[in-house]
Design a protein around this motif. Structure first.
Motif, PDB file in Angstrom:
ATOM      1  N   GLY A   1     -13.865 -18.822 -18.194  1.00 18.16           N
ATOM      2  CA  GLY A   1     -14.702 -19.949 -18.576  1.00 18.16           C
ATOM      3  C   GLY A   1     -15.602 -20.386 -17.429  1.00 18.16           C
ATOM      4  N   ALA A   2     -15.048 -20.362 -16.215  1.00 16.16           N
ATOM      5  CA  ALA A   2     -15.795 -20.841 -15.050  1.00 16.16           C
ATOM      6  C   ALA A   2     -16.930 -19.889 -14.673  1.00 16.16           C
ATOM      7  CB  ALA A   2     -14.842 -21.027 -13.875  1.00 16.16           C
ATOM      8  N   VAL A   3     -16.675 -18.567 -14.784  1.00 18.91           N
ATOM      9  CA  VAL A   3     -17.702 -17.624 -14.327  1.00 18.91           C
ATOM     10  C   VAL A   3     -18.605 -17.142 -15.458  1.00 18.91           C
ATOM     11  CG1 VAL A   3     -16.308 -16.827 -12.373  1.00 18.91           C
ATOM     12  CG2 VAL A   3     -16.216 -15.585 -14.544  1.00 18.91           C
ATOM     13  N   GLY A   4     -18.255 -17.440 -16.703  1.00 23.64           N
ATOM     14  CA  GLY A   4     -19.122 -17.028 -17.808  1.00 23.64           C
ATOM     15  C   GLY A   4     -18.847 -15.630 -18.325  1.00 23.64           C
ATOM     16  N   VAL A   5     -17.554 -15.290 -18.422  1.00 24.79           N
ATOM     17  CA  VAL A   5     -17.162 -14.046 -19.088  1.00 24.79           C
ATOM     18  C   VAL A   5     -16.499 -14.435 -20.405  1.00 24.79           C
ATOM     19  CG1 VAL A   5     -15.547 -12.095 -19.003  1.00 24.79           C
ATOM     20  CG2 VAL A   5     -16.886 -12.690 -16.979  1.00 24.79           C
ATOM     21  N   ALA A   6     -16.803 -13.702 -21.479  1.00 25.74           N
ATOM     22  CA  ALA A   6     -16.175 -14.002 -22.770  1.00 25.74           C
ATOM     23  C   ALA A   6     -14.808 -13.326 -22.842  1.00 25.74           C
ATOM     24  CB  ALA A   6     -17.066 -13.520 -23.908  1.00 25.74           C
ATOM     25  N   MET A   7     -13.858 -14.013 -23.457  1.00 23.96           N
ATOM     26  CA  MET A   7     -12.549 -13.419 -23.709  1.00 23.96           C
ATOM     27  C   MET A   7     -12.633 -12.721 -25.059  1.00 23.96           C
ATOM     28  SD  MET A   7     -10.541 -14.418 -21.203  1.00 23.96           S
ATOM     29  CE  MET A   7      -8.916 -14.022 -21.858  1.00 23.96           C
ATOM     30  N   GLU A   8     -12.162 -11.490 -25.125  1.00 21.46           N
ATOM     31  CA  GLU A   8     -12.192 -10.839 -26.434  1.00 21.46           C
ATOM     32  C   GLU A   8     -11.032 -11.298 -27.306  1.00 21.46           C
ATOM     33  OE1 GLU A   8     -13.190  -6.502 -28.056  1.00 21.46           O
ATOM     34  OE2 GLU A   8     -11.292  -6.528 -26.983  1.00 21.46           O
ATOM     35  N   LEU A   9     -11.321 -11.461 -28.604  1.00 19.44           N
ATOM     36  CA  LEU A   9     -10.257 -11.489 -29.599  1.00 19.44           C
ATOM     37  C   LEU A   9     -10.400 -10.148 -30.306  1.00 19.44           C
ATOM     38  CD1 LEU A   9      -9.613 -14.237 -32.322  1.00 19.44           C
ATOM     39  CD2 LEU A   9      -8.630 -11.959 -32.249  1.00 19.44           C
ATOM     40  N   ASN A  10      -9.644  -9.173 -29.827  1.00 17.07           N
ATOM     41  CA  ASN A  10      -9.714  -7.826 -30.382  1.00 17.07           C
ATOM     42  C   ASN A  10      -9.081  -7.866 -31.770  1.00 17.07           C
ATOM     43  OD1 ASN A  10      -8.770  -4.996 -30.922  1.00 17.07           O
ATOM     44  ND2 ASN A  10      -9.770  -4.644 -28.961  1.00 17.07           N
TER      45      ASN A  10
ATOM     46  N   VAL B   1     -17.808 -18.860 -30.287  1.00 17.37           N
ATOM     47  CA  VAL B   1     -17.740 -17.403 -30.420  1.00 17.37           C
ATOM     48  C   VAL B   1     -19.065 -16.749 -30.038  1.00 17.37           C
ATOM     49  CG1 VAL B   1     -17.371 -15.517 -32.071  1.00 17.37           C
ATOM     50  CG2 VAL B   1     -15.901 -17.547 -32.137  1.00 17.37           C
ATOM     51  N   LEU B   2     -18.998 -15.807 -29.112  1.00 15.45           N
ATOM     52  CA  LEU B   2     -20.199 -15.159 -28.578  1.00 15.45           C
ATOM     53  C   LEU B   2     -21.009 -14.450 -29.662  1.00 15.45           C
ATOM     54  CD1 LEU B   2     -21.911 -14.226 -26.122  1.00 15.45           C
ATOM     55  CD2 LEU B   2     -20.328 -12.294 -25.881  1.00 15.45           C
ATOM     56  N   ASN B   3     -20.309 -13.706 -30.542  1.00 16.28           N
ATOM     57  CA  ASN B   3     -21.077 -12.910 -31.499  1.00 16.28           C
ATOM     58  C   ASN B   3     -21.478 -13.661 -32.765  1.00 16.28           C
ATOM     59  OD1 ASN B   3     -18.196 -12.440 -31.514  1.00 16.28           O
ATOM     60  ND2 ASN B   3     -18.487 -10.883 -33.073  1.00 16.28           N
ATOM     61  N   THR B   4     -21.537 -14.992 -32.670  1.00 19.75           N
ATOM     62  CA  THR B   4     -22.273 -15.753 -33.685  1.00 19.75           C
ATOM     63  C   THR B   4     -23.699 -15.963 -33.172  1.00 19.75           C
ATOM     64  OG1 THR B   4     -21.680 -17.880 -32.697  1.00 19.75           O
ATOM     65  CG2 THR B   4     -20.227 -17.049 -34.420  1.00 19.75           C
ATOM     66  N   ARG B   5     -23.946 -15.529 -31.919  1.00 23.16           N
ATOM     67  CA  ARG B   5     -25.273 -15.714 -31.335  1.00 23.16           C
ATOM     68  C   ARG B   5     -26.127 -14.468 -31.577  1.00 23.16           C
ATOM     69  NH1 ARG B   5     -23.919 -18.626 -25.525  1.00 23.16           N
ATOM     70  NH2 ARG B   5     -22.565 -20.251 -26.386  1.00 23.16           N
ATOM     71  N   SER B   6     -27.435 -14.648 -31.475  1.00 24.32           N
ATOM     72  CA  SER B   6     -28.343 -13.526 -31.721  1.00 24.32           C
ATOM     73  C   SER B   6     -28.207 -12.486 -30.606  1.00 24.32           C
ATOM     74  CB  SER B   6     -29.779 -14.028 -31.759  1.00 24.32           C
ATOM     75  OG  SER B   6     -30.176 -14.409 -30.448  1.00 24.32           O
TER      76      SER B   6
ATOM     77  N   ALA C   1     -14.246 -21.266 -22.392  1.00 26.21           N
ATOM     78  CA  ALA C   1     -14.516 -19.822 -22.346  1.00 26.21           C
ATOM     79  C   ALA C   1     -14.930 -19.371 -23.746  1.00 26.21           C
ATOM     80  CB  ALA C   1     -13.276 -19.062 -21.901  1.00 26.21           C
ATOM     81  N   LEU C   2     -16.019 -18.618 -23.832  1.00 25.29           N
ATOM     82  CA  LEU C   2     -16.423 -18.083 -25.128  1.00 25.29           C
ATOM     83  C   LEU C   2     -15.456 -16.987 -25.544  1.00 25.29           C
ATOM     84  CD1 LEU C   2     -20.306 -17.682 -25.003  1.00 25.29           C
ATOM     85  CD2 LEU C   2     -18.969 -19.339 -26.326  1.00 25.29           C
ATOM     86  N   VAL C   3     -15.354 -16.770 -26.867  1.00 21.71           N
ATOM     87  CA  VAL C   3     -14.524 -15.699 -27.394  1.00 21.71           C
ATOM     88  C   VAL C   3     -15.438 -14.712 -28.102  1.00 21.71           C
ATOM     89  CG1 VAL C   3     -12.733 -15.154 -29.095  1.00 21.71           C
ATOM     90  CG2 VAL C   3     -12.497 -17.180 -27.646  1.00 21.71           C
ATOM     91  N   SER C   4     -15.202 -13.407 -27.884  1.00 18.79           N
ATOM     92  CA  SER C   4     -15.953 -12.384 -28.605  1.00 18.79           C
ATOM     93  C   SER C   4     -15.005 -11.718 -29.595  1.00 18.79           C
ATOM     94  CB  SER C   4     -16.512 -11.353 -27.624  1.00 18.79           C
ATOM     95  OG  SER C   4     -17.155 -10.319 -28.339  1.00 18.79           O
ATOM     96  N   ILE C   5     -15.312 -11.822 -30.888  1.00 12.74           N
ATOM     97  CA  ILE C   5     -14.436 -11.208 -31.891  1.00 12.74           C
ATOM     98  C   ILE C   5     -14.876  -9.764 -32.074  1.00 12.74           C
ATOM     99  CG2 ILE C   5     -13.606 -11.330 -34.264  1.00 12.74           C
ATOM    100  CD1 ILE C   5     -14.143 -14.342 -34.192  1.00 12.74           C
ATOM    101  N   GLY C   6     -14.082  -8.846 -31.541  1.00 17.20           N
ATOM    102  CA  GLY C   6     -14.468  -7.427 -31.510  1.00 17.20           C
ATOM    103  C   GLY C   6     -13.655  -6.601 -32.483  1.00 17.20           C
TER     104      GLY C   6
END
Ligand SMILES: [Zn+2]
Ligand SMILES: [Zn+2]
Length: 592
Positions: free
Chosen positions: A496-505, A560-565, A526-531
């Motif tokens: 969250g602090a450095v700007g890396v997304a956590m994956e929800l695989n 969630v990161l992948n709700t973004r363009s 922290a953003l979450v990326s649903i992969g």
């Protein structure tokens, strides 16, 4: 590590070698070594090695190597590699009593089956019996093995549980007195693993009479309990089912109660009591004892002065307090996803071309797809050398140009699932990593590190400005492999602090990070990326499970990161790289 645990590791290696059709000699060497090592019981492996174990000439050099590895690192690189190379579904099949590695290999090679669910289907529809050296008897024995596995109270993955539940639900619906039916319990709450099936039916006539009739249902092995409106059954395939039959006007409360969780039900019952209401059985009564009509679940929450709580959230983890404060922000749904950032192609261990994967993503309504094949160090999953990456990038450029020419609003992004090496470095050098639009960093080796080592390893990787997403952050495989030891809260905090997304695989065997950790990600920003971690076009179906877990973890589209363009995702990745590059000059100005 003691010798007994080491022997267990050797046995697992032997089993997996056999599954992978390695030569008999190697398999037997590990089995023999396992027997010898096991005879040393709980002696420390390192001590036994120093004393006489290493000199035992019946132990083959390959096994000695494994033992050295186990003694020094508490893990085995060979075992980890074999587990990585084995589809999760095959590891699951190994848990079926009476089903050994050579049979599983024949099933996999002959019928391309790699899950317990498909195995069961094939055993039922006769395909299994037709395999060479199988026959009807063997198929039946395998079905019984699967049943025994379930009967011991074993958990199954959510999707397997749901398949069972739907089968039973169809049989129950065939009864003309059943007016309405819902699957409740942990399946409705979307728990990642489930153990039994709850079904609620609104019936015509007497609930207990209708309930009793289900004891005659085809496939019922025994009646575990009943006599009232609820009948507990054990099916021939081992599944335990509770069928709750109620009158139509009781349906909403019965469904709510059978959905649980029991802790959530208790909290609401206490809240009702505090308001002078009695919530008991499938009824709600006011202080005068008059029945309060509850036509649906939202009506119950409203009557108790609460915002509606969706089934996924009913885990007694703060949702009742939150619902008392006001409505929840709208949780994410699959329609909110505009892209996916984790998939594999034929370039590494995927089964389809980039173009086929892109078409599958488009068919699901997505507007971009991040291709992320394995990196060079990941040799067993076909990790890509630099020249292959360059070829892949040319192919992606050509594909994107085609989309533009045809007026198709879709884009393929250049990604990589780079190994986080044991030292914490991200695979490839900085200049090469710059070529990618985004980088997923994943741990694929040395799972045996202790918590300090593993946490340091991943924290170090998070310092790399090229890292965009931390892939399957705990490495767990549901029901087959525990998460590795890692301080996940510390990892999320830093991400969250450095700007890396956590994956929800969203792979059904992984669902990693766990929904409980999604709450932490939300709190720490922290953003979450649903992969989907799709290895084939069907793999995009995983997204549905990922969304369910995200909702269970209270995530909204903004989390969630992948709700973004695609442009916003690229900007997110670039922000870190540029940030790192400009920090120094920026500081100089400040100091000057
Ligand atoms: Zn991976
Ligand atoms: Zn992957």
């Amino acid at each position: 590590m003691d010798c007994r645990s080491a022997a267990f590791a050797l046995t697992q290696i032997a089993t997996l070698l056999e599954l992978h059709d390695e030569d008999r000699f190697s398999v037997r060497a590990m089995q023999t070594a396992a027997r010898v090592v096991a005879s040393h019981g709980e002696t420390d492996l390192g001590q036994a090695m120093a004393r006489d174990l290493a000199a035992e000439d019946v132990i083959a050099p390959a096994a000695i190597e494994v033992l050295r590895d186990l003694a020094t690192s508490n893990g085995s690189a060979l075992l980890e590699r074999l587990q990585e190379e084995t589809p999760e579904g095959l590891l699951e099949m190994l848990r079926v009593p009476g089903l050994g590695p050579s049979r599983i290999r024949s099933i996999h090679d002959g019928l391309h089956i790699d899950s317990l669910l498909d195995l069961e289907l094939a055993a039922r529809d006769g395909r299994l019996a037709e395999l060479p050296k199988f026959g009807a008897k063997t198929a039946e024995k395998i079905l019984k093995g699967i049943a025994d596995l379930r009967a011991t109270g074993a958990y199954v993955l959510w999707q397997h549980g749901r398949a069972e539940a739907e089968r039973i639900a169809d049989a129950i619906r065939a009864n003309p007195d059943v007016l309405r039916l819902e699957i409740a319990g942990s399946i409705r709450r979307r728990m990642e693993i489930v153990r039994d099936v709850d079904v609620v039916c609104a019936v015509r006539g007497s609930p207990s009479v209708v309930a009793a009739s289900f004891a005659q249902l085809r496939g019922v092995k025994e009646v575990l309990g009943g006599g009232g409106r609820t009948l507990s059954l054990r099916l021939e395939d081992g599944v335990r089912v509770d069928v709750h039959c109620v009158r139509p006007e009781q349906f909403a409360l019965a469904l709510w109660r059978a959905t649980g969780s029991s802790a959530h039900v208790k909290q609401l019952t206490e809240r009702a009591a505090g308001m002078g209401l009695v919530l008991a059985g499938d009824e709600l009564r006011d202080r005068d004892g008059a029945l309060v009509s509850i036509p649906d679940e939202p009506a119950l929450y409203a009557r108790l002065g609460l915002a509606y709580v969706v089934p996924e959230q009913r885990e007694a983890m703060g949702e009742v307090e939150a619902a008392a404060r006001g409505p929840f922000p709208t949780l994410i749904t699959e329609a909110d996803l505009v892209g996916a950032l984790h998939c594999h192609s034929q370039y590494s261990d995927g089964g389809a071309t980039i173009s086929d994967m892109a078409n599958a993503a488009r068919a699901r309504g997505l507007r971009y797809l991040g291709v992320s094949d394995h990196s060079q160090s990941n040799t067993y999953a076909g990790g890509l050398a630099r020249d292959a990456i360059l070829r892949q990038h040319d192919e992606i450029d050509a594909l994107n140009a085609q989309y533009v020419a045809q007026g198709i609003a879709f884009r393929v992004l250049k990604g990589i699932e780079a190994d986080i090496l044991p030292c914490g470095r991200v695979d490839y050098d900085a200049a090469f990593l710059d070529r990618f639009d985004f980088v997923i960093g994943s741990v694929h080796s040395r799972y045996g590190m202790n918590e300090r080592q593993m946490t340091d390893r991943v924290l170090k990787a998070l310092d790399d400005p090229h890292l965009t997403i931390l892939g399957h952050p705990t490495g767990r495989l549901l029901l087959t492999r525990e998460p590795y030891a890692i301080d996940i809260a510390a990892i999320i905090e830093k991400a969250g602090a450095v700007g890396v997304a956590m994956e929800l695989n969203a792979d059904p065997h992984r669902l990693d990070i766990d929904w409980r950790a999604c709450r932490i990600a939300q709190e720490r920003g922290a953003l979450v990326s649903i992969g989907p971690d799709a290895h084939s076009p069907q793999g995009f179906e995983h997204l549905e499970l990922g969304i369910a877990s995200a909702r269970k973890g209270w995530l909204t589209p903004a989390n969630v990161l992948n709700t973004r363009s695609a442009d916003e995702v690229l900007a997110f990745a670039r922000a870190r790289r540029d940030g790192a590059a400009t920090t120094a000059p920026h500081l100089r100005v400040m100091q000057g």
